[in-house]
Structures are given as structure tokens and as C-alpha cells.
Design a protein around this motif. Sequence first.
Motif, mmCIF file in Angstrom:
data_model
loop_
_atom_site.group_PDB
_atom_site.id
_atom_site.type_symbol
_atom_site.label_atom_id
_atom_site.label_comp_id
_atom_site.label_asym_id
_atom_site.label_seq_id
_atom_site.Cartn_x
_atom_site.Cartn_y
_atom_site.Cartn_z
ATOM 1 N N ALA A 128 -2.085 -15.942 -4.384
ATOM 2 C CA ALA A 128 -2.859 -15.466 -3.234
ATOM 3 C C ALA A 128 -3.401 -14.065 -3.497
ATOM 4 O O ALA A 128 -4.565 -13.769 -3.198
ATOM 5 N N GLY A 129 -2.548 -13.202 -4.068
ATOM 6 C CA GLY A 129 -2.996 -11.844 -4.388
ATOM 7 C C GLY A 129 -4.137 -11.834 -5.378
ATOM 8 O O GLY A 129 -5.101 -11.067 -5.247
ATOM 9 N N LEU A 130 -4.061 -12.715 -6.382
ATOM 10 C CA LEU A 130 -5.133 -12.784 -7.378
ATOM 11 C C LEU A 130 -6.406 -13.386 -6.791
ATOM 12 O O LEU A 130 -7.514 -12.917 -7.073
ATOM 13 N N ALA A 131 -6.260 -14.428 -5.974
ATOM 14 C CA ALA A 131 -7.439 -15.078 -5.386
ATOM 15 C C ALA A 131 -8.162 -14.139 -4.422
ATOM 16 O O ALA A 131 -9.392 -13.971 -4.500
ATOM 17 N N VAL A 132 -7.417 -13.525 -3.521
ATOM 18 C CA VAL A 132 -8.034 -12.604 -2.567
ATOM 19 C C VAL A 132 -8.516 -11.352 -3.298
ATOM 20 O O VAL A 132 -9.513 -10.737 -2.910
ATOM 21 N N GLY A 133 -7.847 -11.007 -4.387
ATOM 22 C CA GLY A 133 -8.232 -9.850 -5.186
ATOM 23 C C GLY A 133 -9.604 -9.974 -5.817
ATOM 24 O O GLY A 133 -10.185 -8.976 -6.239
ATOM 25 N N GLN A 134 -10.135 -11.200 -5.885
ATOM 26 C CA GLN A 134 -11.501 -11.386 -6.382
ATOM 27 C C GLN A 134 -12.506 -10.735 -5.436
ATOM 28 O O GLN A 134 -13.565 -10.291 -5.872
ATOM 29 N N ARG A 135 -12.184 -10.708 -4.161
ATOM 30 C CA ARG A 135 -13.083 -10.122 -3.154
ATOM 31 C C ARG A 135 -12.640 -8.715 -2.737
ATOM 32 O O ARG A 135 -13.464 -7.878 -2.425
ATOM 33 N N ARG A 136 -11.332 -8.539 -2.669
ATOM 34 C CA ARG A 136 -10.784 -7.246 -2.247
ATOM 35 C C ARG A 136 -9.765 -6.802 -3.288
ATOM 36 O O ARG A 136 -8.660 -7.342 -3.349
ATOM 37 N N ALA A 137 -10.130 -5.849 -4.082
ATOM 38 C CA ALA A 137 -9.294 -5.407 -5.206
ATOM 39 C C ALA A 137 -7.897 -4.985 -4.769
ATOM 40 O O ALA A 137 -6.925 -5.185 -5.504
#
Length: 194
Positions: A128-137
Motif C-alpha cells: 500500500a505504501g509503495l502503491a500510494v507512493g506513486q502519487r504521494r511520495a
Amino acid sequence: MTPTSLAPDQAHTRLHELTVIDVRTPGEYASGHIAGAHNIPLDHLDAALPVLKSAAERGELVVVCASGARSAQACDTLTGHGIPAATLTGGTTAWSQRGHDLHRPADARGVWPMDRQVRFVAGSLILAGLAVGQRRAAARWLSVGVAGGLVYSAVSGSCAMARVLAKLPLNQPRATDLDATLAALAHSDDRSAT
């Protein structure tokens, strides 16, 4: 007094004379446990100390978990309170690998072992951290935090995530179950399961 350990085959041959204390969560216990084992989850061990002291005076205690880590921790707690106890080396995993049966009640609910619950939640949070990190670092810090927690868990031998997951309702004993277990230990000389 230092805790001792018993190999699965040693414990199996002496099972009739041992009092087996399973410190896994109730869900893990229900998914398969050594016949005759009493379920006292690790986070409820302190409340059971007086009863366990009395049981240890009547015969040897062997403490069991899935792999041996939680049972070793429980044995440290018990011996720290003057209660002699041995841990089952390798836990129920090693027990079943050696061909010894695990009792599974017909009405048991299927709950994953704690290590599997931790792997699932940790992996999900990292993804989840990596997936959302695509949009929000900043979301990548979730992955970093969980990964750091896993490394710390491996180095320290403790797991904060497991302690949190153990508090979920599916991993908690019903008060009546724990009370019945403690009553059976307090009044039992036949070491029958509860």
C-alpha cells in the motif's frame, strides 16, 4: 533457575506426565493443538501465574507455541517468577513435522497462525505504501517504517505487530474460556484438556 527445552519426540513420549500450556492465541490454538493442552495466550500469562505455580508443583510444565519463540518468552517469564517450565523446541510446527497429531475441534474456526497474520499485514502495508507512493511520495514512509519494524523484530526477537494483532477479537479468548482453563488447571490432577 533457567528454562529448559524438550524436543518433540521427548515430549511425545512423556505427554502423559506433562502439563502442556499452549501460549498461542485462541484462534491459533483452535486450528490445531497438542491433545490435552491448556490454552493460556501469552498476553494473559501474568494473570495465570498463581494457577501455573500450583500446576508446576504437581508436575512438569511444557510450554508450546507455533515455532518456539513465544513459548521461550513465556518460559522466561515463568522461571522469573520461580515456576519451572520447559519449552517445546520448534513448537507445534516441529511437533506435526515429526508426525505427531494435532487436535482440531470440529467446531474450530480457521484463524491463521500469528506469523502468517504478521506477514500478511506487513506485506499489505508495504504494498500500500509503495502503491500510494506513486502519487504521494510521503506514503513511501509507510513501507520504510514497516520494513524497519520487520528488521527490528528479527534482530530483537520481539514483534510489535504481533502484539497488536493478538489484541484483535479473533485472537482473544472469551473470558469464559480462559476462566475454564484456569479452573481446570487449578483443580485437575488428570491433566485433561479444556
